[in-house]
Design a protein around this motif. Structure first.
Motif, short mmCIF file in Angstrom:
data_model
loop_
_atom_site.label_atom_id
_atom_site.label_comp_id
_atom_site.label_asym_id
_atom_site.label_seq_id
_atom_site.Cartn_x
_atom_site.Cartn_y
_atom_site.Cartn_z
N ARG A 1 -5.62 10.74 -19.85
CA ARG A 1 -6.11 10.70 -18.78
C ARG A 1 -5.41 10.96 -17.43
O ARG A 1 -5.82 11.46 -16.49
N ALA A 2 -4.47 9.87 -17.57
CA ALA A 2 -4.00 9.65 -16.08
C ALA A 2 -2.99 10.81 -15.68
O ALA A 2 -2.75 11.36 -14.74
N LEU A 3 -2.11 11.10 -16.84
CA LEU A 3 -1.54 12.42 -16.66
C LEU A 3 -2.24 13.66 -16.03
O LEU A 3 -1.74 14.62 -15.17
N LYS A 4 -3.54 13.86 -16.86
CA LYS A 4 -4.08 15.08 -16.67
C LYS A 4 -4.69 14.84 -15.07
O LYS A 4 -4.30 15.89 -14.40
N ALA A 5 -5.17 13.78 -14.72
CA ALA A 5 -5.40 13.66 -13.33
C ALA A 5 -4.32 13.77 -12.28
O ALA A 5 -4.63 14.39 -11.24
N THR A 6 -3.32 13.45 -12.68
CA THR A 6 -2.13 13.69 -11.71
C THR A 6 -1.60 15.24 -11.69
O THR A 6 -1.33 15.70 -10.67
N LYS A 7 -1.67 15.84 -12.85
CA LYS A 7 -1.53 17.23 -12.58
C LYS A 7 -2.50 18.04 -11.90
O LYS A 7 -2.07 18.96 -11.12
N VAL A 8 -3.70 17.56 -11.97
CA VAL A 8 -4.69 18.33 -11.28
C VAL A 8 -4.54 18.04 -9.60
O VAL A 8 -4.67 18.78 -8.93
N ILE A 9 -4.26 16.76 -9.28
CA ILE A 9 -3.88 16.56 -7.99
C ILE A 9 -2.71 17.20 -7.35
O ILE A 9 -2.95 17.99 -6.40
N LEU A 10 -1.61 17.48 -8.22
CA LEU A 10 -0.46 18.17 -7.89
C LEU A 10 -0.93 19.67 -7.75
O LEU A 10 -0.37 20.63 -6.84
N THR B 1 0.78 -1.30 0.03
CA THR B 1 0.03 0.09 -0.02
C THR B 1 0.87 1.19 -0.09
O THR B 1 0.48 2.35 -0.76
N ILE B 2 1.80 1.14 0.84
CA ILE B 2 2.66 2.46 0.92
C ILE B 2 3.49 2.88 -0.52
O ILE B 2 3.71 3.81 -0.96
N ALA B 3 3.83 1.69 -1.24
CA ALA B 3 4.64 1.52 -2.36
C ALA B 3 3.76 2.12 -3.39
O ALA B 3 4.14 3.09 -4.06
N VAL B 4 2.56 1.79 -3.66
CA VAL B 4 1.81 2.23 -4.81
C VAL B 4 0.78 3.06 -4.54
O VAL B 4 -0.42 3.29 -5.24
N HIS B 5 0.59 3.39 -3.46
CA HIS B 5 -0.57 4.58 -3.01
C HIS B 5 -0.64 5.77 -4.08
O HIS B 5 -2.17 5.91 -4.31
N PRO B 6 -0.02 6.35 -4.48
CA PRO B 6 -0.20 7.35 -5.56
C PRO B 6 -0.94 6.93 -6.77
O PRO B 6 -2.09 7.63 -7.04
N GLU C 1 -3.71 21.15 -7.11
CA GLU C 1 -4.98 21.10 -5.88
C GLU C 1 -3.95 21.08 -4.42
O GLU C 1 -4.25 21.76 -3.45
N ASP C 2 -3.29 20.25 -4.31
CA ASP C 2 -2.72 19.58 -3.08
C ASP C 2 -1.28 19.51 -3.06
O ASP C 2 -0.50 19.19 -1.72
N GLY C 3 -0.47 19.65 -4.06
CA GLY C 3 0.72 19.56 -4.02
C GLY C 3 1.12 18.16 -4.14
O GLY C 3 0.35 17.13 -4.33
N LEU C 4 2.43 17.72 -3.81
CA LEU C 4 2.93 16.31 -3.72
C LEU C 4 2.12 15.43 -2.67
O LEU C 4 2.15 14.33 -2.98
N ALA C 5 1.84 16.24 -1.60
CA ALA C 5 1.06 15.69 -0.37
C ALA C 5 -0.25 15.07 -0.95
O ALA C 5 -0.70 13.88 -0.39
#
Length: 302
Positions: free
Chosen positions: A54-63, A25-30, A65-69
């Motif tokens: 789509r996956a890259l867009k979702a990642t960009k939105v997350i970063l 879980t810790i390894a693949v949570h992102p 909104e909340d940064g790396l955390a």
């Protein structure tokens, strides 16, 4: 007389499974966060975009909104759910297999492995569903969302207070259907171990090389994932409080997804999910089998 490290063989299996679940879980949570964001996206036009896009867009939105955390938002319920789920699953899977073995002098058949895995999955789903509801909602939203939970216990409290027991068990029907995922995976995994020994009688299925366990785990996981993935999308939609008002139940959810998004809608997030489960499965089964091996080598009579 059987031998066990802890004194109870099923407990050995539970500890091995719990440890494997935590490491994975810790390894693949992102990747789990990205997959969940894609699953709750109800926009049909997003399906026309490439999976990677789509996956890259979702990642960009997350970063943004909340940064790396943000890629680790919801880690506490995910970690709790995964460790407890794997622990419960391996414990009950061991119990049910031992019960079946005690009533038969022959090796368990594929059908018996399937039944033991299904029973273990059903018990595990009922015990852990409230945690998965919190996990889904945290992964699907930014920390700045007005109804965002601060953590696992805050999520459980808020759901119980505002929605009652029904809220804690949203998505339980597709979750129970999802028992077929684990059942198919474990049946395929056990059968491959059996075939490996039949191919080379000098081998012991409990003493195969780590890379052999990993290869079998990956093959069985891919087979199970592709076969049963739609239930995950349905469950996620029902559990997520941003879209749950659109759906009145499992059948209604399936109907609306099909009408507005077609069959492709049931496979949203499959790309990152596959990427997530492959290394995750490798880690889980490698840790589980090696811990089980350690317990067997240091076991005491019980």
């Amino acid at each position: 007389m059987s031998k066990s490290f802890s004194g109870f063989p099923a407990v050995d299996q539970a500890v091995a499974g719990l440890t494997a679940g935590a490491v994975t879980t810790i390894a693949v949570h992102p990747l789990d966060v990205i997959k969940t964001r894609l699953q709750v996206d109800t926009s049909p036009k997003e399906l026309r975009k490439p999976i990677v896009g789509r996956a890259l867009k979702a990642t960009k939105v997350i970063l943004l909104e909340d940064g790396l955390a943000g890629l680790y938002r919801g880690l506490s319920p995910n970690l709790a759910g995964a460790t407890l789920s794997w622990g419960f699953y391996f414990y009950w899977y061991s119990v049910f297999k031992r019960q079946m073995s005690s009533n038969s002098d022959t090796k368990l058949s594929a059908a018996q492995h399937l039944l033991a895995a299904a029973e273990a999955g059903a018990v595990t789903s009922v015990c852990t569903n409230p945690i998965w509801v919190v996990k889904t909602r945290m992964l699907a939203t930014s920390k700045n969302y007005t109804q965002a939970y601060n953590g696992l216990f805050d999520g459980l409290y808020q759901i119980a207070k505002n929605e009652g027991i029904r809220g804690l068990y949203r998505g339980i029907v597709p979750a129970l259907f999802g028992v077929s995922h684990g059942a198919i995976q474990f049946m395929a995994y056990e059968e491959m171990k059996k075939w490996r020994v039949e191919y080379d009688p000098s081998k012991d299925k409990n003493k195969l090389d780590t890379y052999e366990y990993i290869a079998m785990a990956v093959a069985s996981k891919v087979f199970a994932s592709v076969s049963t993935y739609p239930y995950q999308v349905v469950k996620t939609r029902l559990q997520n409080y941003q879209v749950e008002a659109k759906y009145t139940g499992t059948i209604d959810t399936i109907t609306k997804i099909f009408r507005s998004e077609g069959m492709s809608g049931f496979y949203k997030g499959l790309g990152p999910n596959t990427i997530r489960v492959l290394p995750g499965t490798c880690v889980t089964f490698a840790v589980y089998e090696n811990m089980s091996k350690y317990f067997r080598e240091h076991a005491k009579a019980c």
